[in-house]
Scaffold this motif. Structure first.
Motif, PDB file in Angstrom:
ATOM      1  N   GLN A 248       1.034  -1.389  -0.021  1.00  0.00           N
ATOM      2  CA  GLN A 248      -0.347  -0.008   0.260  1.00  0.00           C
ATOM      3  C   GLN A 248       0.763   1.082   0.176  1.00  0.00           C
ATOM      4  OE1 GLN A 248      -2.200  -0.456   3.322  1.00  0.00           O
ATOM      5  NE2 GLN A 248      -4.348  -1.823   2.095  1.00  0.00           N
ATOM      6  N   LYS A 249       1.961   1.278   0.477  1.00  0.00           N
ATOM      7  CA  LYS A 249       2.665   2.751   0.893  1.00  0.00           C
ATOM      8  C   LYS A 249       3.296   2.332  -0.537  1.00  0.00           C
ATOM      9  CE  LYS A 249       5.493   2.808   4.751  1.00  0.00           C
ATOM     10  NZ  LYS A 249       6.619   3.002   5.419  1.00  0.00           N
ATOM     11  N   HIS A 250       3.705   1.486  -0.957  1.00  0.00           N
ATOM     12  CA  HIS A 250       4.534   1.999  -2.693  1.00  0.00           C
ATOM     13  C   HIS A 250       3.138   2.852  -3.546  1.00  0.00           C
ATOM     14  CE1 HIS A 250       8.347   0.402  -1.658  1.00  0.00           C
ATOM     15  NE2 HIS A 250       7.582  -1.104  -1.933  1.00  0.00           N
ATOM     16  N   CYS A 251       1.904   1.981  -3.337  1.00  0.00           N
ATOM     17  CA  CYS A 251       1.126   2.548  -4.382  1.00  0.00           C
ATOM     18  C   CYS A 251       0.410   3.853  -3.545  1.00  0.00           C
ATOM     19  CB  CYS A 251       0.097   1.381  -4.115  1.00  0.00           C
ATOM     20  SG  CYS A 251      -0.067  -0.463  -5.163  1.00  0.00           S
ATOM     21  N   LYS A 252       1.200   4.237  -2.523  1.00  0.00           N
ATOM     22  CA  LYS A 252       0.580   5.981  -2.146  1.00  0.00           C
ATOM     23  C   LYS A 252       2.445   6.224  -2.794  1.00  0.00           C
ATOM     24  CE  LYS A 252      -1.568   4.529   1.365  1.00  0.00           C
ATOM     25  NZ  LYS A 252      -1.652   4.667   3.302  1.00  0.00           N
ATOM     26  N   TYR A 253       3.483   5.734  -2.318  1.00  0.00           N
ATOM     27  CA  TYR A 253       4.080   6.672  -3.762  1.00  0.00           C
ATOM     28  C   TYR A 253       4.190   7.126  -5.170  1.00  0.00           C
ATOM     29  CZ  TYR A 253       7.252   5.270   1.116  1.00  0.00           C
ATOM     30  OH  TYR A 253       7.634   6.433   2.250  1.00  0.00           O
ATOM     31  N   ALA A 254       3.283   6.200  -5.222  1.00  0.00           N
ATOM     32  CA  ALA A 254       3.449   5.604  -7.269  1.00  0.00           C
ATOM     33  C   ALA A 254       2.922   6.956  -7.325  1.00  0.00           C
ATOM     34  CB  ALA A 254       2.884   4.992  -7.470  1.00  0.00           C
ATOM     35  N   SER A 255       1.030   7.184  -6.013  1.00  0.00           N
ATOM     36  CA  SER A 255       0.279   8.372  -6.743  1.00  0.00           C
ATOM     37  C   SER A 255       0.790   9.533  -6.600  1.00  0.00           C
ATOM     38  CB  SER A 255      -0.579   7.941  -5.717  1.00  0.00           C
ATOM     39  OG  SER A 255      -2.003   9.099  -5.788  1.00  0.00           O
ATOM     40  N   SER A 256       1.862   9.625  -5.890  1.00  0.00           N
ATOM     41  CA  SER A 256       2.121  10.749  -5.374  1.00  0.00           C
ATOM     42  C   SER A 256       3.062  11.434  -6.415  1.00  0.00           C
ATOM     43  CB  SER A 256       3.384  10.583  -3.815  1.00  0.00           C
ATOM     44  OG  SER A 256       4.093  12.222  -3.626  1.00  0.00           O
TER      45      SER A 256
END
Length: 283
Positions: A248-256
């Protein structure tokens, strides 16, 4: 209010603040980093000043301290309202992911240069900024162990390289056990970096304008003994709750990253999320 040069996001004018009271000297580093990111990344600037405010409120003693902090608080309230359409300000989950992503990119650049023995003030600046930005991440809650360890190492390495550049000594190999006193001293150093530093350019040369303004006597360094483990690796193919959080954290990084049109970073983090879910490998 103007627009961010690269992504069209609003940029608030910097706050007009009274002189920083001596009691609040410990927050000046966050205020300096906020100025560095003023136009480059307004949301980073906002969170640095919010962290400075929270820290300042915990140590204020005199009337002048409160006057300074109230002026800063006023700017933060106006900025949050004017940037409410920017998720890296209005959404704390997105904001935390973005802030940590910026810090990790700085750290990784500095660590790569360091391991290639490119010892210069740009590397010091990147380690230093990464450590301070990870400090700022505490506005979202207590740092997890991996982030706290990376912050600690970044600050130590910045202070160690800074001292070695001043003394002419050869730095120790990367990733020894940090010296506690040197970490504490790093927060009191006046590095005097120029605000136009951009490690993304990949240059390893020293800018003439980057000069530490004070010299700190070198501290004895702890010999290399253990490499900080920033992320635990596992050979299990079972996806644990912790690995789901990591994905989930990597997905948030990608979105950012996509917010700032940084497609390579977005792809890299999405691939990492897939590896965690498909192979059970944290990266």
């Amino acid at each position: 209010m103007s627009k961010h040069k690269s992504c069209g996001l609003p940029v608030m004018a910097p706050p007009t603040l009274p002189p920083l009271p001596s009691n609040l000297k410990s927050i000046q580093h966050y205020l300096k980093i906020a100025m560095d990111y003023e136009t480059r990344d307004p949301s980073i600037s906002y969170w640095c000043r919010l962290h400075a405010l929270q820290t300042g409120l915990s140590i204020k003693k005199e009337k002048e301290d409160l006057s300074f902090l109230l002026a800063l608080m006023d700017w933060l309230e106006k900025t949050k309202q004017n940037m409410k359409s920017n998720e890296t300000v209005s959404n704390e989950i997105v904001a935390q992911a973005h802030l940590e992503n910026v810090a990790v990119k700085l750290f990784n650049w500095a660590d790569t240069e360091d391991r290639q023995k490119h010892y210069n003030k740009n590397v010091v600046k990147a380690f230093y900024s990464a450590g301070m930005l990870l400090d700022v991440s505490s506005v979202f809650g207590e740092l997890n162990e991996d982030v706290a360890q990376q912050k600690k190492y970044a600050k130590w390495r910045a202070a160690h390289l800074h001292n070695c550049l001043n003394s002419g000594e050869i730095p120790s190999e990367p990733a020894p056990k940090p010296d506690e006193q040197l970490i504490n001293d790093s927060e009191n150093l006046e590095y005097g970096f120029s605000s136009d530093f951009k490690p993304e350019s990949g240059h390893s040369h020293v800018h003439d304008s980057v000069r530490p303004s004070i010299s700190v006597p070198p501290k004895p360094d702890t010999p290399p003994s253990s490499v900080p483990t920033y992320v635990q690796e596992t050979s299990s193919v079972l996806v644990t709750p912790e690995q789901i959080v990591q994905a989930q954290k990597h997905c948030k990084y990608a979105s950012s990253a996509l917010t700032y049109e940084d497609v390579p970073t977005a792809i890299d983090n999405l691939q990492k999320a897939l590896r965690v879910l498909q192979l059970g490998q944290q990266s």
